[in-house]
Design a protein around this motif. Structure first.
Motif, PDB file in Angstrom:
ATOM      1  N   SER A  23      10.284   1.416 -35.636  1.00  0.00           N
ATOM      2  CA  SER A  23      11.114   0.479 -34.863  1.00  0.00           C
ATOM      3  C   SER A  23      12.237  -0.119 -35.699  1.00  0.00           C
ATOM      4  O   SER A  23      13.387  -0.185 -35.254  1.00  0.00           O
ATOM      5  CB  SER A  23      10.252  -0.651 -34.308  1.00  0.00           C
ATOM      6  OG  SER A  23       9.160  -0.156 -33.606  1.00  0.00           O
ATOM      7  N   ASP A  57      10.077  -1.097 -30.032  1.00  0.00           N
ATOM      8  CA  ASP A  57       8.702  -0.768 -30.423  1.00  0.00           C
ATOM      9  C   ASP A  57       8.526   0.742 -30.352  1.00  0.00           C
ATOM     10  O   ASP A  57       8.136   1.287 -29.333  1.00  0.00           O
ATOM     11  CB  ASP A  57       7.727  -1.479 -29.482  1.00  0.00           C
ATOM     12  CG  ASP A  57       6.273  -1.296 -29.885  1.00  0.00           C
ATOM     13  OD1 ASP A  57       6.016  -0.998 -31.061  1.00  0.00           O
ATOM     14  OD2 ASP A  57       5.403  -1.441 -29.007  1.00  0.00           O
ATOM     15  N   CYS A  58       8.842   1.429 -31.438  1.00  0.00           N
ATOM     16  CA  CYS A  58       8.873   2.897 -31.434  1.00  0.00           C
ATOM     17  C   CYS A  58       7.949   3.460 -32.507  1.00  0.00           C
ATOM     18  O   CYS A  58       8.136   3.212 -33.693  1.00  0.00           O
ATOM     19  CB  CYS A  58      10.311   3.373 -31.674  1.00  0.00           C
ATOM     20  SG  CYS A  58      10.483   5.153 -31.664  1.00  0.00           S
TER      21      CYS A  58
END
Length: 132
Positions: free
Chosen positions: A34, A21-22
């Motif tokens: 992500s 989760d980026c």
């Protein structure tokens, strides 16, 4: 009908800081990268290091191509809410002059101590050598 853009705070964007989760913020837009981490030519760690802050400078410094910029738009999830970002205080020229004058005043005040210490040590040395 226009598309509504979701606003995110920097705090919200920075909470998405893992490989699964980026999110990154570039030029006031928030991107969920992500799914792109493994494909990123610079490696996933470059993107992971860009979370939690405005990564515009790093993005620009890397010299991304036009196609990279176009691809990036497909990851956009919203815009950065700038209403909660503190604004920098602009210091006027008068304030700058005030600070520099204060600095000069302080340096004038405190030159006496080292000069006095040197003067005293010269006098003591002279008296000591004269007694011998």
């Amino acid at each position: 009908m226009p598309t509504l853009t979701k606003l995110y705070t920097m705090q919200e964007a920075s909470e998405h800081n893992s490989a699964g989760d980026c999110w990154v913020v570039v030029d006031g837009k928030v991107y969920d990268v992500s799914s792109y981490l493994e494909e990123h030519p610079g490696g996933d760690d470059v993107l992971l290091q860009a979370t939690g802050k405005d990564a515009t400078d790093e993005f620009e410094d890397a010299g991304h191509s036009k196609s990279a910029r176009e691809l990036m738009e497909s990851f956009c999830v919203g815009e950065l809410d700038t209403s909660d970002i503190p604004q920098l205080e602009i210091i006027s020229k008068k304030q700058t002059n005030y600070f520099s004058e204060k600095l000069v005043d302080l340096s004038k005040q405190y030159w006496v101590v080292p000069v006095a210490a040197v003067g005293i040590s010269v006098v003591v040395t002279f008296l000591y050598l004269r007694k011998k």
